[in-house]
Scaffold this motif. Structure first.
Motif, PDB file in Angstrom:
ATOM      1  N   VAL A   1      33.683  33.629  28.505  1.00  0.00           N
ATOM      2  CA  VAL A   1      34.587  34.805  29.415  1.00  0.00           C
ATOM      3  C   VAL A   1      34.362  36.039  28.588  1.00  0.00           C
ATOM      4  CG1 VAL A   1      36.781  35.593  29.854  1.00  0.00           C
ATOM      5  CG2 VAL A   1      36.421  32.988  30.027  1.00  0.00           C
TER       6      VAL A   1
ATOM      7  N   TRP B   1      34.193  35.054  38.624  1.00  0.00           N
ATOM      8  CA  TRP B   1      34.495  34.091  37.753  1.00  0.00           C
ATOM      9  C   TRP B   1      35.458  32.944  38.311  1.00  0.00           C
ATOM     10  CZ3 TRP B   1      32.500  33.329  32.967  1.00  0.00           C
ATOM     11  CH2 TRP B   1      33.152  32.283  32.147  1.00  0.00           C
TER      12      TRP B   1
ATOM     13  N   GLU C   1      42.545  33.022  31.320  1.00  0.00           N
ATOM     14  CA  GLU C   1      41.469  33.618  31.718  1.00  0.00           C
ATOM     15  C   GLU C   1      41.679  34.966  32.373  1.00  0.00           C
ATOM     16  OE1 GLU C   1      38.622  30.836  32.802  1.00  0.00           O
ATOM     17  OE2 GLU C   1      38.696  29.714  30.836  1.00  0.00           O
TER      18      GLU C   1
ATOM     19  N   THR D   1      37.974  29.995  38.037  1.00  0.00           N
ATOM     20  CA  THR D   1      38.702  29.156  36.938  1.00  0.00           C
ATOM     21  C   THR D   1      39.975  28.579  37.616  1.00  0.00           C
ATOM     22  OG1 THR D   1      39.573  29.350  34.798  1.00  0.00           O
ATOM     23  CG2 THR D   1      40.079  31.240  36.069  1.00  0.00           C
TER      24      THR D   1
END
Length: 73
Positions: free
Chosen positions: A8, A25, A32, A27
């Motif tokens: 990350v 991204w 995160e 997730t």
């Protein structure tokens, strides 16, 4: 977990350094989100809410609290 956060941070550094790169991204890890500029929460392939990270985090935490409220722990 430690390896994941390294990835990350590496992606975030690449995006920041370049200025011309965007990253998407995906997730399931709330921790995160702190590296994101924005977020989208989806269920069953549909966008439920999108916005800034703090709003999305609050939404998810409220949703989790309602879910866990159904169980006697």
């Amino acid at each position: 977990m430690k390896v994941q956060m390294g990835v990350v941070k590496a992606v975030r550094n690449s995006v920041t350094a370049s200025g011309e790169v965007a990253a998407l991204w995906v997730t399931h890890r709330l921790e995160e989100l702190r590296y994101a500029d924005g977020a989208i929460y989806m269920e069953d392939g549909r966008t439920i809410i999108q916005g800034d990270v703090s709003s999305i985090s609050r939404f998810i935490k409220r949703k989790q609290a309602r879910y866990f409220g159904h169980f006697e722990l």
